[in-house]
Design a protein around this motif. Sequence first.
Motif, PDB file in Angstrom:
ATOM      1  N   GLU A   1      93.233  24.613 -53.588  1.00  9.57           N
ATOM      2  CA  GLU A   1      93.501  23.290 -53.015  1.00  9.57           C
ATOM      3  C   GLU A   1      93.009  22.175 -53.925  1.00  9.57           C
ATOM      4  N   THR A   2      91.887  22.410 -54.574  1.00  9.79           N
ATOM      5  CA  THR A   2      91.266  21.405 -55.438  1.00  9.79           C
ATOM      6  C   THR A   2      91.096  21.991 -56.833  1.00  9.79           C
ATOM      7  N   ARG A   3      91.879  21.485 -57.789  1.00  8.14           N
ATOM      8  CA  ARG A   3      91.867  22.063 -59.134  1.00  8.14           C
ATOM      9  C   ARG A   3      90.526  21.843 -59.840  1.00  8.14           C
ATOM     10  N   TYR A   4      89.886  20.711 -59.569  1.00  4.91           N
ATOM     11  CA  TYR A   4      88.595  20.413 -60.211  1.00  4.91           C
ATOM     12  C   TYR A   4      87.848  19.417 -59.338  1.00  4.91           C
ATOM     13  N   GLU A   5      86.611  19.757 -59.008  1.00  6.55           N
ATOM     14  CA  GLU A   5      85.811  18.873 -58.171  1.00  6.55           C
ATOM     15  C   GLU A   5      84.356  18.933 -58.612  1.00  6.55           C
ATOM     16  N   LYS A   6      83.775  17.780 -58.879  1.00  4.39           N
ATOM     17  CA  LYS A   6      82.346  17.731 -59.162  1.00  4.39           C
ATOM     18  C   LYS A   6      81.569  17.899 -57.857  1.00  4.39           C
TER      19      LYS A   6
END
Length: 541
Positions: A227-232
Amino acid sequence: MESQRNILLIALLLVSYLIWNQWEADHAPKPAVTETAAAASTQQAANNNVDTASVSASDNQVAASKELIHVTTDQLDVLINPVGGDIVRAALVSHKLELNKDEPFVLLEQKPDFTYIAQSSLIGQNGIDSDTKRAAYAAEKQQYTLADGQDKLEVPLTFVAANGVTYTKVFTFTKGKFDVRVDYRVNNTSAEPLKVQMSAKIAQTIKESDSHMMMPTYRGAAFSTTETRYEKYDFDDISKKNLLESTQGGWVAMLQHYFVSAWVPPADETNTLVSAKVGAAIASIGFEGAVKTVAPGETQTVGADFYVGPKDQAALSELSPTLNLVVDYGVLWWLAVPIYQLMMFFHSFVGNWGLAIILITFTVRGILFPLTKAQYTSMAKMRNLQPKMQELKDRFGDDRQKMGQAMMELYKKEKVNPMGGCLPIVLQMPIFFALYWVLMESVELRHAPFIFWIHDLSVQDPYYVLPILNGITMYIMQKLQPMSPTMDPMQAKMMQYMPVIFGFFFLWFPAGLVLYWLVGNIVNIVSQKIIYAGLEKKGLK
């Protein structure tokens, strides 16, 4: 719009953005790391699913213990603790701590006041690791070295459970790579089926980033799901709420400027991404893999990839299609990626990152030259229309509606676009910011020399030659184009001091960024000369 005002506006926006970034960092909650906090972390480790023995190990256990397993390859120098089989130290052989020094850059380490380790466990109904106890492995030897001509190196650790089942934890190192394959081979010699599950995490003492206004960098965790390709997921996020995300594939990582450590579980399995805070001192992020059933008499392998090294986009992409996103270009990634690829292309020919930056500058300015020419032409036409515009003002006075209509008719008649001078600045701004982040995030520039006194493009010019030259070229650009007679005197005074102000700011910029700006200024000066000469021939001043 004035040309120099366009350029200075970009610089003003950049500095404003950096100041805002630094203000955010300075005013964010800062966790305190103390000896008391470290002691508290030991007491609470079991409750947070981070191994107490490994996280709170003393310096003697890590640096001086004769039991640690030492692995060296052409890229990595690693220490593995046989208790749990955790990687407690990882030095990057080809990346030095300081320029022109032999000491390698150490990414993972465990000291009395700082912990940054990679843990992996085999949990589940028949697992050999728990919150309070880790498997104690046996190794054939304590020193493993990737020999010349050898492409792979396997480091097997063996644990035999009370029921006679053999568990082998295998670390596989590959020549030229920073990723390590970690597998558990379960040989079920019992009469009952075994249910096991791999768990892995990266634990790190909460530490502030070495960021400053001219080089805002991130230190903390990140993850990826379908769902989220990249998340800090920074230390403050971990402190507020434990991560709990179920996804197919995915990955978890700990980031810092230029370097990353990451666990990449199997892409075709459902994994649970988790985080935890241990006391007030340590934060971790990791994953729990799918439950595997090992039938009696069967041998089955479960594993994951661990990366510990520089933010090499090509190497990261091989492990996961989205892992390269840890090289964070922000919202302008779609523009930054082709700029980075073009810079890599230029470097493949010239072999010098400074020259590659210069070629990138020429390319960007060349693409924008037609728009720049249109900008100066529009400015010249607008300047030549000043007498007619003054006549309209005198004729219609305060009647703004009639004045506006008359102005539009005048623009149409003279074929002048009043917004023509704004388009280049609108296009230059995203390109500049994208290039700024490319130069900021590219580990290739770390310790990369240019010429003469510039030995490292990732840090400031040691003698401030480039910032001074940059200020001089900005001053020349300002003088090339006269101030508008209608400009407010205070604004005119500010414009005169802008080269000095921004020359001062550039003193702390990395040399690679200042080089780009300086070359851009020189190209702009030459472009102005060429365009002005053409306009003069057309009777436009």
